[in-house]
Every structure is written in C-alpha cells, then in structure tokens.
Design a protein around this motif. Structure first.
Motif, PDB file in Angstrom:
ATOM      1  N   GLU A  10       0.900  -1.162  -0.036  1.00 28.41           N
ATOM      2  CA  GLU A  10       0.079   0.216   0.093  1.00 28.41           C
ATOM      3  C   GLU A  10       0.894   1.121   0.177  1.00 28.41           C
ATOM      4  O   GLU A  10       1.965   1.319   0.942  1.00 28.41           O
ATOM      5  N   ALA A  11       0.655   2.458  -0.702  1.00 23.74           N
ATOM      6  CA  ALA A  11       1.404   3.301  -1.018  1.00 23.74           C
ATOM      7  C   ALA A  11       1.530   4.124   0.369  1.00 23.74           C
ATOM      8  O   ALA A  11       2.697   4.665   0.712  1.00 23.74           O
ATOM      9  N   PRO A  12       0.575   4.210   1.408  1.00 23.63           N
ATOM     10  CA  PRO A  12       0.703   4.869   2.778  1.00 23.63           C
ATOM     11  C   PRO A  12       1.630   4.312   3.323  1.00 23.63           C
ATOM     12  O   PRO A  12       2.674   4.793   3.800  1.00 23.63           O
ATOM     13  N   LEU A  17       7.276   4.725   5.615  1.00 26.88           N
ATOM     14  CA  LEU A  17       8.809   4.159   5.979  1.00 26.88           C
ATOM     15  C   LEU A  17       9.796   5.087   5.067  1.00 26.88           C
ATOM     16  O   LEU A  17      10.847   5.136   5.429  1.00 26.88           O
ATOM     17  N   ALA A  18       9.501   5.845   3.971  1.00 30.17           N
ATOM     18  CA  ALA A  18      10.531   6.356   3.185  1.00 30.17           C
ATOM     19  C   ALA A  18      10.489   7.624   3.489  1.00 30.17           C
ATOM     20  O   ALA A  18      10.919   8.287   2.690  1.00 30.17           O
ATOM     21  N   HIS A  19      11.096   7.570   4.741  1.00 27.63           N
ATOM     22  CA  HIS A  19      11.631   9.163   5.325  1.00 27.63           C
ATOM     23  C   HIS A  19      12.914   8.898   6.066  1.00 27.63           C
ATOM     24  O   HIS A  19      12.888   8.051   7.050  1.00 27.63           O
ATOM     25  N   PRO A  20      13.763   9.796   5.888  1.00 25.70           N
ATOM     26  CA  PRO A  20      15.036   9.411   6.407  1.00 25.70           C
ATOM     27  C   PRO A  20      14.987   9.400   8.009  1.00 25.70           C
ATOM     28  O   PRO A  20      15.863   8.643   8.441  1.00 25.70           O
ATOM     29  N   ALA A  98       5.525   4.868  -4.700  1.00 25.08           N
ATOM     30  CA  ALA A  98       6.089   5.075  -3.231  1.00 25.08           C
ATOM     31  C   ALA A  98       6.888   3.860  -2.877  1.00 25.08           C
ATOM     32  O   ALA A  98       7.908   4.126  -2.278  1.00 25.08           O
ATOM     33  N   SER A  99       7.041   2.721  -3.894  1.00 22.07           N
ATOM     34  CA  SER A  99       7.721   1.714  -3.613  1.00 22.07           C
ATOM     35  C   SER A  99       9.238   2.226  -4.086  1.00 22.07           C
ATOM     36  O   SER A  99      10.265   1.907  -3.379  1.00 22.07           O
ATOM     37  N   ASP A 100       9.305   2.770  -5.320  1.00 21.30           N
ATOM     38  CA  ASP A 100      10.537   3.391  -5.691  1.00 21.30           C
ATOM     39  C   ASP A 100      11.200   4.048  -4.861  1.00 21.30           C
ATOM     40  O   ASP A 100      12.558   4.345  -4.857  1.00 21.30           O
ATOM     41  N   ALA A 101      10.518   5.175  -4.493  1.00 26.61           N
ATOM     42  CA  ALA A 101      10.949   6.317  -3.398  1.00 26.61           C
ATOM     43  C   ALA A 101      11.232   5.443  -2.137  1.00 26.61           C
ATOM     44  O   ALA A 101      12.621   5.683  -1.528  1.00 26.61           O
ATOM     45  N   LEU A 102      10.860   4.443  -1.432  1.00 32.51           N
ATOM     46  CA  LEU A 102      11.455   3.828  -0.391  1.00 32.51           C
ATOM     47  C   LEU A 102      12.678   2.986  -0.775  1.00 32.51           C
ATOM     48  O   LEU A 102      13.531   3.016  -0.039  1.00 32.51           O
TER      49      LEU A 102
END
Length: 191
Positions: A10-12, A17-20, A98-102
């Motif tokens: 899920e994108a959310p 999690l994709a935050h430093p 979102a997956s690629d950003a993570l």
C-alpha cells in the motif's frame, strides 16, 4: 516477534517508511531494542517532539509499537521486527512510485553508511579493519541463476537475524552493515 515476511503493498505504508528520520528511528530501535522518544532524539540528533511525531507515524503503519511501561515522554518504543519486502513487478501508479521512493531512500541510507565507514575506518583496530570488506563483480547469469544467487545472498545476510534482539548478541559483537544486490547491469533487450 513475528519472523514472517511482511510485504508492503500500500502506498501509505511505503511512504510512511520512506522518510530518512523514520528510517533512522527504526535503525536506532533495532540497535537498542527499546527506547523512549527522548533517548532516540539524542541517538539520532533530532528533537524529542520530532521523534515522537515520527514514532506515532511508524506505529500507525505497524513498524514500531509501544513497549509498555512509562508515560508521555518516558514511554518506551520497540521495533516490530519482521523482514520487509516491496517492489514487485506488478506494482503500478502510486504504489510503484512509493515503492521506488522507499527503495531510493534505503539505497541512499546504505551508501551513506559506507561513506561514513570509509571516513573513520582507519580509527578501528587493525583486526576490524582487515575483517571488513566488500566485493564487486560483473557476471553473466541466466534468469534461474540470478534467482538462485539472490536466494543465497538473502540466506547469508539473514544468518544472524536472531541478534536483532539485544539479548542474543554475543560479547564483542558490533553492528555490521550488510548490503548486497544482484541486479541486471543494463536494460533488457531481445537478442
């Protein structure tokens, strides 16, 4: 601690999690086992208020949980330690983005850790300097060989996963960064 793999779909949850700061909080909790927002703030160099907010976001998506005991700022948190996976080929749209950003954030974190090690490695005792290493290779593999290689790498990297629990760490153990990949070196073309 549930050892089964959690597939992020899920994108959310991927964005959560994709935050430093959140990634650093998770790593600090894995290192320590449990910690309060105040202790985590000191460990990662952020404000207590910022850490509290990010911990609540991580808890909302099941990446951390309250450890029990304590109140308010003295409330301890712990990681929900499960292997995570994401980035399947069937993702599209917002989930794929979102997956690629993570994935990008994860790779950046690992490269930063390698750069940090290169900067201070000569301060370690010689035996630790000599034990550390990396390998690199370009090879020619079939699809089945690539799958087999990645399965073997995952098994090697996961060999000591029980040590995420501080009680299972032997004397003299240090946190070691292990990051491996086996990916195609160029886009696919039909020959």
């Amino acid at each position: 601690m549930d050892g089964s793999e959690r597939k992020l779909r899920e994108a959310p949850e991927l964005r959560a999690l994709a935050h430093p700061v959140r990634m650093r909080l998770c790593q600090a909790l894995y290192d320590r086992g449990t910690a309060t927002a105040t202790e985590l703030a000191e460990m990662i160099g952020e404000s207590q208020a910022n850490c509290s907010w990010h911990l609540r976001q991580l808890a909302k998506y099941g990446f951390v949980e309250e450890a029990g005991g304590g109140k308010g700022r003295n409330r301890p948190w712990r990681p929900v330690a499960r292997p995570l996976s994401w980035g399947d080929s069937d993702e599209s749209g917002e989930v794929a983005a979102a997956s690629d950003a993570l994935s990008t954030q994860f790779v950046e974190q690992e490269f930063a850790g390698l750069r940090d090690w290169q900067a201070w490695r000569r301060t370690d005792p010689p035996e630790w300097q000599d034990a550390a290493n990396w390998v690199q290779n370009i090879d020619w593999l079939t699809l089945d060989e690539l799958k087999e290689l990645n399965k073997a790498l995952a098994a090697i990297v996961g060999r000591h996963k029980d040590r995420r629990d501080p009680a299972n760490r032997p004397p003299g153990a240090r946190r070691i960064r292990i990051f491996a990949w086996a990916v195609p070196a160029a886009p696919y073309t039909e020959d």
